[in-house]
Design an enzyme around this catalytic site. Structure first.
Site, PDB file in Angstrom:
ATOM      1  N   SER A   1       0.778  -1.239   0.042  1.00  0.00           N
ATOM      2  CA  SER A   1       0.062  -0.128  -0.010  1.00  0.00           C
ATOM      3  C   SER A   1       0.829   1.277  -0.030  1.00  0.00           C
ATOM      4  CB  SER A   1      -0.895   0.053   1.418  1.00  0.00           C
ATOM      5  OG  SER A   1      -1.390   1.286   1.411  1.00  0.00           O
TER       6      SER A   1
ATOM      7  N   TYR B   1      -1.936  -0.346  10.103  1.00  0.00           N
ATOM      8  CA  TYR B   1      -2.308  -0.962   8.643  1.00  0.00           C
ATOM      9  C   TYR B   1      -0.949  -0.882   7.840  1.00  0.00           C
ATOM     10  CZ  TYR B   1      -3.915  -0.949   3.874  1.00  0.00           C
ATOM     11  OH  TYR B   1      -3.894  -1.477   2.603  1.00  0.00           O
TER      12      TYR B   1
HETATM   13  N1  LIG Z   1      -8.452   0.116  -2.443  1.00  0.00           N
HETATM   14  C1  LIG Z   1      -7.138   0.779  -2.238  1.00  0.00           C
HETATM   15  O1  LIG Z   1      -7.200   2.017  -2.247  1.00  0.00           O
HETATM   16  C2  LIG Z   1      -5.898  -0.141  -1.766  1.00  0.00           C
HETATM   17  C3  LIG Z   1      -5.028   0.870  -1.429  1.00  0.00           C
HETATM   18  C4  LIG Z   1      -3.678   0.189  -1.004  1.00  0.00           C
HETATM   19  C5  LIG Z   1      -3.760  -1.198  -0.855  1.00  0.00           C
HETATM   20  N2  LIG Z   1      -4.825  -1.989  -0.910  1.00  0.00           N
HETATM   21  C6  LIG Z   1      -4.691  -3.415  -0.670  1.00  0.00           C
HETATM   22  O2  LIG Z   1      -5.146  -4.088  -1.724  1.00  0.00           O
HETATM   23  C7  LIG Z   1      -5.729  -5.307  -1.252  1.00  0.00           C
HETATM   24  C8  LIG Z   1      -7.310  -5.242  -1.643  1.00  0.00           C
HETATM   25  O3  LIG Z   1      -7.959  -4.065  -1.447  1.00  0.00           O
HETATM   26  P1  LIG Z   1      -9.380  -3.875  -1.661  1.00  0.00           P
HETATM   27  O4  LIG Z   1      -9.530  -2.444  -1.872  1.00  0.00           O
HETATM   28  O5  LIG Z   1     -10.017  -4.744  -2.671  1.00  0.00           O
HETATM   29  O6  LIG Z   1     -10.060  -4.111  -0.297  1.00  0.00           O
HETATM   30  P2  LIG Z   1     -11.502  -5.014  -0.024  1.00  0.00           P
HETATM   31  O7  LIG Z   1     -11.723  -4.941   1.501  1.00  0.00           O
HETATM   32  O8  LIG Z   1     -12.357  -4.846  -1.021  1.00  0.00           O
HETATM   33  O9  LIG Z   1     -10.845  -6.557  -0.364  1.00  0.00           O
HETATM   34  C9  LIG Z   1     -10.190  -7.397   0.727  1.00  0.00           C
HETATM   35  C10 LIG Z   1     -11.074  -8.683   0.624  1.00  0.00           C
HETATM   36  O10 LIG Z   1     -10.446  -9.398   1.683  1.00  0.00           O
HETATM   37  C11 LIG Z   1     -11.200 -10.202   2.269  1.00  0.00           C
HETATM   38  N3  LIG Z   1     -10.653 -10.703   3.388  1.00  0.00           N
HETATM   39  C12 LIG Z   1     -10.217  -9.867   4.569  1.00  0.00           C
HETATM   40  N4  LIG Z   1      -9.657 -10.617   5.345  1.00  0.00           N
HETATM   41  C13 LIG Z   1      -9.649 -11.963   4.946  1.00  0.00           C
HETATM   42  C14 LIG Z   1      -9.140 -12.992   5.497  1.00  0.00           C
HETATM   43  N5  LIG Z   1      -8.459 -13.391   6.669  1.00  0.00           N
HETATM   44  N6  LIG Z   1      -9.321 -14.291   4.686  1.00  0.00           N
HETATM   45  C15 LIG Z   1     -10.099 -14.161   3.347  1.00  0.00           C
HETATM   46  N7  LIG Z   1     -10.441 -13.082   2.878  1.00  0.00           N
HETATM   47  C16 LIG Z   1     -10.305 -11.818   3.765  1.00  0.00           C
HETATM   48  C17 LIG Z   1     -12.355  -9.426   2.649  1.00  0.00           C
HETATM   49  O11 LIG Z   1     -13.704  -9.880   2.875  1.00  0.00           O
HETATM   50  C18 LIG Z   1     -12.466  -8.632   1.147  1.00  0.00           C
HETATM   51  O12 LIG Z   1     -13.432  -8.990   0.244  1.00  0.00           O
HETATM   52  C19 LIG Z   1      -5.972  -5.164   0.187  1.00  0.00           C
HETATM   53  O13 LIG Z   1      -4.619  -5.929   0.329  1.00  0.00           O
HETATM   54  C20 LIG Z   1      -5.520  -3.613   0.538  1.00  0.00           C
HETATM   55  O14 LIG Z   1      -4.771  -3.686   1.593  1.00  0.00           O
HETATM   56  C21 LIG Z   1      -6.056  -1.179  -1.470  1.00  0.00           C
END
Ligand SMILES: NC(=O)c1ccc[n+]([C@@H]2O[C@H](COP(=O)([O-])OP(=O)(O)OC[C@H]3O[C@@H](n4cnc5c(N)ncnc54)[C@H](O)[C@@H]3O)[C@@H](O)[C@H]2O)c1
Length: 362
Positions: A150, A175
């Protein structure tokens, strides 16, 4: 340039598969890489409205119907469940693993730290261990582990744009600390077990069926209810907003190019390890972002033409854990993959507003 691998006919394990980015990745793989075998896991937790996750799952199933030679297997469960992860690896023997499952969100990590340790540290460790053991008994195991990091690892980095060469040892949220830890853990596993891994530092991803905990989505909900939106740091925040399809395109490029396995002079592997930023390389002022969002919400008829925005806007100070600017240096991604995000904020927010209108039947 690393050697490219084809994704067609591969077994690809996507964690967080019904998350915002994960579901878009699965859809993209089905649309463009068929025949492909996708296995997804998600615990479908209720950190935000589960009906959005169900909607995304249904979209994947709809798309699958167009690709009879491809397969999609969905496992509802947690990556923190080591037995389950090992079972999935034994059964499906993934060629490529994309770890997107995580407890996301900076603010929530202040009140709910346990969720971050479980998903982001224990869960990621289980994925690493499973990748490591996929090579046991001289079997050709996982070819490439791609995982989400991230932009929050940059903390309050003063230097912009943020470069993967910058020192990122001072996280300002748990985080961010878990995401930086993922990069460190992946490095150790790449070095010790020669597992090709690529970490991707995503920058503020937005788009249709996005995360309700993110500002643009929360603002929309509040404006619709006639509530006041709070704009942090008095609007002097800059974010490198990245449209979800651009992110997914970038992930797809990276998946095809595992860092090369090489030995150093000591005969031991040089870790096949890389980290990239994926962002727009064009930070936008939060106030400008809100203006475009408003215009697009009116255009999509989510809000009426005469909506009085000024009376629903409050400029407030910075929140703990937040940073004033995120700005990605994306030169390495462009150099190695010729890839650069191309969706304008207006186009991206237009698609979000249209999806919102339809999903919530405003
Ligand atoms: N969206 C952003 O702006 C952003 C920015 C930086 C990093 N990220 C990273 O990208 C990745 C995806 O993010 P996103 O925006 O799609 O978030 P999101 O929350 O929509 O997707 C994450 C998914 O992981 C699932 N999850 C959580 N804990 C879990 C576990 N223990 N086992 C199985 N599933 C689990 C959740 O149910 C969710 O559907 C994450 O790692 C997030 O930290 C996202």
């Amino acid at each position: 340039m690393e050697e490219r691998i084809k994704l067609q006919n591969k077994t690809i394990f996507v964690t967080g598969a019904v998350g915002f980015i994960g579901s878009n990745l699965v859809l993209e793989l089905l649309r463009t890489q068929s025949p492909v075998l996708v296995v997804g896991i998600d615990n479908m937790n209720d950190y935000y409205d589960v009906s959005i996750k169900e909607w995304r799952l249904a979209e994947i199933e709809k798309e699958l119907a167009n690709h009879p030679d491809s397969s999609w297997t969905f496992v509802k469960g947690s990556i923190a469940d080591k037995g389950l992860i090992n079972k999935i690896f034994e059964e499906y023997k993934p060629d490529i693993v994309v770890n997107l499952a995580a407890q996301a969100g900076v603010r929530y990590s202040i009140t709910n730290p346990d969720a971050y340790i479980e998903a982001n540290l224990v869960g990621f460790y289980n994925i690493l261990e499973a990748c490591r053991h996929s090579n046991d008994n001289d079997v050709k195991g996982v070819e490439h582990l791609v995982y989400a990091s991230s932009s929050s690892v940059y903390g309050s980095n003063k230097k912009v744009p943020y470069s993967t060469d910058d020192k990122v040892d001072n996280p300002v949220s748990l985080y961010a600390a878990t995401k930086k830890s993922n990069e460190l853990m992946a490095h150790a596993y790449s070095k010790l077990y020669n597992i090709p891994s690529t970490g991707l530092r995503f920058f503020t991803v937005y788009g249709p069926a996005g995360r309700p905990d993110m500002a643009y989505f929360g603002f929309t909900n509040k404006l619709l209810k006639g509530e006041t939106i709070q704009i942090f740091n008095y609007g002097n925040c800059k974010r490198d907003f990245t449209y979800v399809y651009d992110i997914v395109e970038g992930v797809k490029c990276v998946m095809q190019a595992p860092p090369e396995k090489k030995n150093g002079e000591d005969g031991l592997p040089i870790p096949p390890y890389k980290v990239y930023n994926i962002g727009n390389n064009q930070p936008e002022n939060l106030l400008d972002f809100v203006t475009i969002l408003q215009e697009e919400l009116i255009r999509a008829k989510v809000l009426p033409e005469d909506y009085d925005f000024e009376s629903h806007k409050e400029l407030v100070p910075m929140q703990p854990g937040d940073v004033p600017v995120t700005y990605a240096d994306t030169t390495p991604l462009e150099r190695d993959f010729g890839f650069k995000p191309s969706t304008s904020l207006r186009d991206g927010l237009r698609r979000f507003a249209e999806w919102y209108k339809e999903f919530y039947q405003v």
